[in-house]
Design an enzyme around this catalytic site. Sequence first.
Site, PDB file in Angstrom:
ATOM      1  CE  LYS A   2      -9.123  23.707  34.012  1.00 31.78           C
ATOM      2  NZ  LYS A   2      -9.944  23.955  32.816  1.00 31.78           N
ATOM      3  N   GLY A  16     -15.840  31.037  32.818  1.00 35.84           N
ATOM      4  CA  GLY A  16     -16.716  32.200  32.696  1.00 35.84           C
ATOM      5  C   GLY A  16     -16.785  32.992  33.990  1.00 35.84           C
TER       6      GLY A  16
HETATM    7  N1  LIG Z   1     -11.611  32.914  32.921  1.00 33.96           N
HETATM    8  C1  LIG Z   1     -12.129  31.806  33.419  1.00 33.96           C
HETATM    9  O1  LIG Z   1     -13.236  31.416  33.061  1.00 33.96           O
HETATM   10  C2  LIG Z   1     -11.369  31.021  34.443  1.00 33.96           C
HETATM   11  C3  LIG Z   1     -11.916  29.807  34.923  1.00 33.96           C
HETATM   12  C4  LIG Z   1     -11.245  29.100  35.915  1.00 33.96           C
HETATM   13  C5  LIG Z   1     -10.043  29.573  36.383  1.00 33.96           C
HETATM   14  N2  LIG Z   1      -9.503  30.725  35.883  1.00 33.96           N
HETATM   15  C6  LIG Z   1      -8.220  31.200  36.427  1.00 33.96           C
HETATM   16  O2  LIG Z   1      -8.469  32.447  37.072  1.00 33.96           O
HETATM   17  C7  LIG Z   1      -7.312  33.259  36.963  1.00 33.96           C
HETATM   18  C8  LIG Z   1      -7.719  34.590  36.338  1.00 33.96           C
HETATM   19  O3  LIG Z   1      -8.239  34.330  35.050  1.00 33.96           O
HETATM   20  P1  LIG Z   1      -9.009  35.474  34.215  1.00 33.96           P
HETATM   21  O4  LIG Z   1      -9.628  34.769  33.077  1.00 33.96           O
HETATM   22  O5  LIG Z   1      -9.814  36.299  35.115  1.00 33.96           O
HETATM   23  O6  LIG Z   1      -7.765  36.307  33.679  1.00 33.96           O
HETATM   24  P2  LIG Z   1      -7.795  37.734  32.957  1.00 33.96           P
HETATM   25  O7  LIG Z   1      -9.155  38.063  32.481  1.00 33.96           O
HETATM   26  O8  LIG Z   1      -6.668  37.735  31.993  1.00 33.96           O
HETATM   27  O9  LIG Z   1      -7.463  38.733  34.157  1.00 33.96           O
HETATM   28  C9  LIG Z   1      -6.184  38.828  34.737  1.00 33.96           C
HETATM   29  C10 LIG Z   1      -6.169  40.041  35.629  1.00 33.96           C
HETATM   30  O10 LIG Z   1      -4.886  40.134  36.224  1.00 33.96           O
HETATM   31  C11 LIG Z   1      -4.449  41.480  36.135  1.00 33.96           C
HETATM   32  N3  LIG Z   1      -2.998  41.491  36.138  1.00 33.96           N
HETATM   33  C12 LIG Z   1      -2.142  40.966  35.221  1.00 33.96           C
HETATM   34  N4  LIG Z   1      -0.870  41.198  35.610  1.00 33.96           N
HETATM   35  C13 LIG Z   1      -0.933  41.863  36.782  1.00 33.96           C
HETATM   36  C14 LIG Z   1       0.035  42.405  37.653  1.00 33.96           C
HETATM   37  N5  LIG Z   1       1.342  42.281  37.431  1.00 33.96           N
HETATM   38  N6  LIG Z   1      -0.398  43.059  38.765  1.00 33.96           N
HETATM   39  C15 LIG Z   1      -1.716  43.209  39.029  1.00 33.96           C
HETATM   40  N7  LIG Z   1      -2.688  42.713  38.219  1.00 33.96           N
HETATM   41  C16 LIG Z   1      -2.290  42.058  37.115  1.00 33.96           C
HETATM   42  C17 LIG Z   1      -5.031  42.003  34.847  1.00 33.96           C
HETATM   43  O11 LIG Z   1      -5.073  43.420  34.892  1.00 33.96           O
HETATM   44  P3  LIG Z   1      -5.728  44.309  33.706  1.00 33.96           P
HETATM   45  O12 LIG Z   1      -7.184  43.963  33.705  1.00 33.96           O
HETATM   46  O13 LIG Z   1      -5.502  45.713  34.124  1.00 33.96           O
HETATM   47  O14 LIG Z   1      -5.015  43.908  32.458  1.00 33.96           O
HETATM   48  C18 LIG Z   1      -6.425  41.375  34.876  1.00 33.96           C
HETATM   49  O15 LIG Z   1      -7.296  42.174  35.607  1.00 33.96           O
HETATM   50  C19 LIG Z   1      -6.295  32.440  36.178  1.00 33.96           C
HETATM   51  O16 LIG Z   1      -5.453  31.749  37.064  1.00 33.96           O
HETATM   52  C20 LIG Z   1      -7.162  31.461  35.408  1.00 33.96           C
HETATM   53  O17 LIG Z   1      -6.479  30.277  35.074  1.00 33.96           O
HETATM   54  C21 LIG Z   1     -10.150  31.445  34.928  1.00 33.96           C
END
Ligand SMILES: NC(=O)c1ccc[n+]([C@@H]2O[C@H](COP(=O)([O-])OP(=O)(O)OC[C@H]3O[C@@H](n4cnc5c(N)ncnc54)[C@H](OP(=O)(O)O)[C@@H]3O)[C@@H](O)[C@H]2O)c1
Length: 430
Positions: A207, A305
């Site tokens: 970040k 979140g």
């Molecule tokens: N979580 C937060 O609060 C937060 C905050 C800021 C930024 N971010 C960023 O946002 C992004 C997503 O984070 P997240 O927390 O939402 O992650 P997450 O909950 O782990 O979700 C990842 C998603 O990607 C899917 N996925 C993984 N491999 C894939 C593939 N090969 N093809 C298609 N789909 C695939 C997964 O599918 P399945 O569900 O079927 O496993 C899941 O739905 C990241 O870059 C993270 O750094 C997250």
Amino acid sequence: MSEPLRIAIAGLGTVGRGVVKGLQQDAALLQARAGRPLQLVAVSARDKHKDRGIALPADIVWCEDATQLLEQPIDLLVELIGGAHGIAKTLVEGALAKGIDVVTANKALIAKHGLQLAQLAEAHHTDLRFDAAVAGGIPIIDVMQHGVAANRFERICGILNGTCNYILSHMQSRGIAFDEALAQAQAQGFAETDPSTDIDGMDTAHKLAILTSLAFGTQPALESVQLRGIRSIDALDIKAASDLGFRIKLLGVAQPLPDGRILQRVEPCLLPKDAPLARIIGAFNAVQLEGHALGRLLLEGQGAGELPTASSVLSDILQIARGSQTEVFTVPAAELQPLAPATADAMQCRHYIRLSVRDEAGVLAAIAGVFAKHTISVESLIQREHQPDAPTSIVIITHECSAAAVQDALSAIAALPIVTHPPQHLPIQE
Ligand SMILES: NC(=O)c1ccc[n+]([C@@H]2O[C@H](COP(=O)([O-])OP(=O)(O)OC[C@H]3O[C@@H](n4cnc5c(N)ncnc54)[C@H](OP(=O)(O)O)[C@@H]3O)[C@@H](O)[C@H]2O)c1
């Protein structure tokens, strides 16, 4: 009515789920603000049958292979899979090259490949937005690109990782050890099973590298961030710092030096208790911008979140729907300068030092002698209460001096036979 913005979402995890909910539940509000409907046409995730708490109408195309999203009739790809390489990078590059705009929350991707992606976006006249990548729900990228864009930045300083802030806040408020606070963070869903990206500082570094680029017009330079996480923070440090009027926070700090080099560092620091950033507790994030015209501006909010992060993703989607264009890093990619990195060695500040020593006569004189030899002047020195047969803690606050001088002195002190554990050393951020 205006043409709808046709959207594909890759990844339906925490953030993707929140974005789908927003598009569905606030469709009328978003349409009014965008001036056109936002139409979800295709999605992809790994497991089609997972219960995600969202209902996807039958007319939304499910792509088993995420790259198939790019073959759909879409205007915008929203990448919410994560990771600097692999499918996320393939998708974003593929979309930009095909003239499809991109919104992503992927800090690792932007920190590592931001320059190349900005060049690709420019070459294909596409938009790449990533406000959710830094500090979740805080619209810091938008603020830097627009609201405070008339400023020369003097320093950017942030609490950019909610997991670390939660752990340090709990160590402070409950008087517990690092391992216990980490376990509580994991139980509450604030830390991953493998927390190393957060607690070793890399998440904050991603970040910070993005903020540095925006603030100083430099190419993102993740490799030059000086990095130290919070694993070494002991309950003794939290207590001693508190007794002396400080809080310990993991900070990401970027500042230009007079010679034009830029120092980017991620490390635990002591902050005076009444400093605005010291008051940010729990999983919250905050960014403090210091501009020549603006003075200080502090933005505080939820850094992660489902809904807070979706809020930033949806705002980026709205900007694209409205047709507003901004260069990826505010200036054209060709004008981003290579970052000339500085090391923290020359940084002048007060320092906190904790030494574990044997309870013997002559200890203080030996330590004072080393500091004097390295021309470090001591502001305060406190011998903490200790258990019988346990080492004694000596806590020192120095006057302003260079980090290099402190490191040299601590190397000499660590070699003394009276010292029982490696010294602890943290800068004081004023
Ligand atoms: N979580 C937060 O609060 C937060 C905050 C800021 C930024 N971010 C960023 O946002 C992004 C997503 O984070 P997240 O927390 O939402 O992650 P997450 O909950 O782990 O979700 C990842 C998603 O990607 C899917 N996925 C993984 N491999 C894939 C593939 N090969 N093809 C298609 N789909 C695939 C997964 O599918 P399945 O569900 O079927 O496993 C899941 O739905 C990241 O870059 C993270 O750094 C997250």
